[in-house]
Design an enzyme around this catalytic site. Structure first.
Site, mmCIF file in Angstrom:
data_model
loop_
_atom_site.group_PDB
_atom_site.id
_atom_site.type_symbol
_atom_site.label_atom_id
_atom_site.label_comp_id
_atom_site.label_asym_id
_atom_site.label_seq_id
_atom_site.Cartn_x
_atom_site.Cartn_y
_atom_site.Cartn_z
ATOM 1 N N ASP A 1 -10.081 -4.632 0.585
ATOM 2 C CA ASP A 1 -9.605 -3.845 -0.604
ATOM 3 C C ASP A 1 -10.574 -2.675 -0.758
ATOM 4 O O ASP A 1 -11.432 -3.701 -0.712
ATOM 5 C CB ASP A 1 -8.703 -4.591 -1.905
ATOM 6 C CG ASP A 1 -8.167 -3.266 -3.079
ATOM 7 O OD1 ASP A 1 -7.850 -2.654 -2.520
ATOM 8 O OD2 ASP A 1 -8.925 -3.381 -3.989
ATOM 9 N N GLU B 1 -13.093 -0.775 -4.295
ATOM 10 C CA GLU B 1 -12.706 -0.120 -5.744
ATOM 11 C C GLU B 1 -13.848 0.697 -5.629
ATOM 12 O O GLU B 1 -15.183 0.442 -4.864
ATOM 13 C CB GLU B 1 -13.085 -1.372 -6.599
ATOM 14 C CG GLU B 1 -12.422 -2.408 -6.874
ATOM 15 C CD GLU B 1 -10.960 -2.270 -7.142
ATOM 16 O OE1 GLU B 1 -10.138 -0.768 -7.965
ATOM 17 O OE2 GLU B 1 -9.967 -2.610 -6.649
ATOM 18 N N HIS C 1 -6.690 -4.704 -10.041
ATOM 19 C CA HIS C 1 -7.547 -3.681 -9.365
ATOM 20 C C HIS C 1 -8.929 -3.739 -9.192
ATOM 21 O O HIS C 1 -10.535 -3.899 -9.037
ATOM 22 C CB HIS C 1 -7.666 -2.282 -10.708
ATOM 23 C CG HIS C 1 -6.236 -1.854 -10.905
ATOM 24 N ND1 HIS C 1 -5.582 -1.059 -9.038
ATOM 25 C CD2 HIS C 1 -5.017 -2.242 -11.930
ATOM 26 C CE1 HIS C 1 -4.021 -0.801 -9.366
ATOM 27 N NE2 HIS C 1 -3.919 -1.275 -11.223
ATOM 28 N N ASP D 1 -6.645 -8.114 -5.929
ATOM 29 C CA ASP D 1 -5.670 -6.932 -4.914
ATOM 30 C C ASP D 1 -5.531 -7.698 -3.565
ATOM 31 O O ASP D 1 -4.296 -7.878 -2.880
ATOM 32 C CB ASP D 1 -6.190 -6.141 -5.019
ATOM 33 C CG ASP D 1 -5.768 -5.171 -6.232
ATOM 34 O OD1 ASP D 1 -4.966 -5.982 -7.115
ATOM 35 O OD2 ASP D 1 -6.795 -4.076 -6.354
#
Length: 290
Positions: free
Chosen positions: A89, A91, A243, A248
């Site tokens: 994951d 961001e 998030h 995540d």
């Protein structure tokens, strides 16, 4: 505050030091040229970077028969022994796949064991963070000299993946909504930093699996299959803030395994549903022209 800046579970000593990834020559004047002996000082040690594939890997790639990689690999009887599944994951500073930057990366090898996870913040340089309200990552957390920039981080991330890879094997990177988001960012950032996604990586988006499962549960409505929805469906609890990349990843690792069981998907099935970086890059180029 070093607790928010450290790289977790990345050990340079756990890798054999062989360079098997590709780095292309940089011809743009904005980034300048890079020598064959370029090194990064992240993690308090030096990370050698190479611009060419070593001869052993080059020979293996050249000897591969023509045809779809996923089809060929799915028919390999030794596939379970060759494939490493890593849930990932990231961001970002915003949603634009070309203008925005990655500010956090996390990953977990589903096989587990020592050094099976990877997590770090990423310095986006001059690009400001505009969506702190989503992930809680602020400009002052990432725009610091202690936080590695993407061009320094890629060799470290490649080493982490290679340290988890089985000898002569392949890596499947899993991300939720990966085809539309994570993988596009990853490909663009690799290109921007003059790297290529390794040829033995497969990219699997777990979102279609979630939609397929939820449609079976209730065929009368359009399936919602966001990570939080699936976690609630499976009665799973989150470890950490929503998030944030590692939180995540840990949640998706559980969801992904449950989806593969419920959908009765074999390793070969997953390979056939995956994409290569070239597949996604081609789709991105077509969408850009449209």
């Amino acid at each position: 505050n070093s607790s928010s800046l450290k790289l977790l579970d990345v050990r340079a000593s756990s890798v054999d030091g062989k360079a098997r990834w590709v780095r292309r020559n940089v011809s743009t004047t904005t980034q300048g040229s890079r020598s064959n002996n370029t090194k990064s000082s992240v993690l308090g040690g030096t990370i050698p970077v190479t611009r060419i594939i070593d001869e052993e890997s080059r020979t293996k790639i050249q000897q591969q028969p023509f045809g779809n990689l996923q089809q060929r690999l799915s028919q390999d009887k030794d596939l379970p022994k060759l494939l490493t599944v890593i849930v990932s994951d990231l961001e970002t500073t915003g949603f634009n796949r070309t203008k925005e930057r990655i500010i956090e990366i996390a990953a977990q090898d589903l096989a587990g064991g020592e050094n099976s996870t990877f997590q770090t913040l990423v310095n986006p340089g001059y690009v400001p963070v505009t969506n702190t309200h989503i992930h809680g990552i602020r400009n002052d957390m990432v725009r610091r000299p202690e936080v590695p920039r993407m061009e320094d981080l890629i060799p470290i991330f490649l080493r982490y993946v290679e340290s988890r890879q089985k000898p002569g094997g392949y890596v499947m990177l899993v991300a939720h909504n990966g085809k539309s988001f994570d993988f596009q960012f990853l490909i663009n950032e690799f290109n921007r930093c003059s790297f290529e996604i390794p040829h033995n990586w497969l990219l699997l988006d777990s979102l279609p699996l979630g939609r397929e499962h939820m449609k079976i549960i209730d065929p009368t409505v359009k399936p919602k299959a966001g990570l939080e929805v699936l976690a609630e469906h499976y009665s799973l609890t989150r470890d950490g803030d929503a998030h944030r990349a590692m939180s995540d990843v840990l949640l998706l690792s559980q969801v992904f395994q449950k989806l593969t069981i419920d959908l009765k998907l074999s390793v070969s099935d997953l390979v056939l549903r995956s994409h290569t970086a070239s597949d996604i890059a081609t789709a991105m180029a077509k969408n850009k022209k449209a």
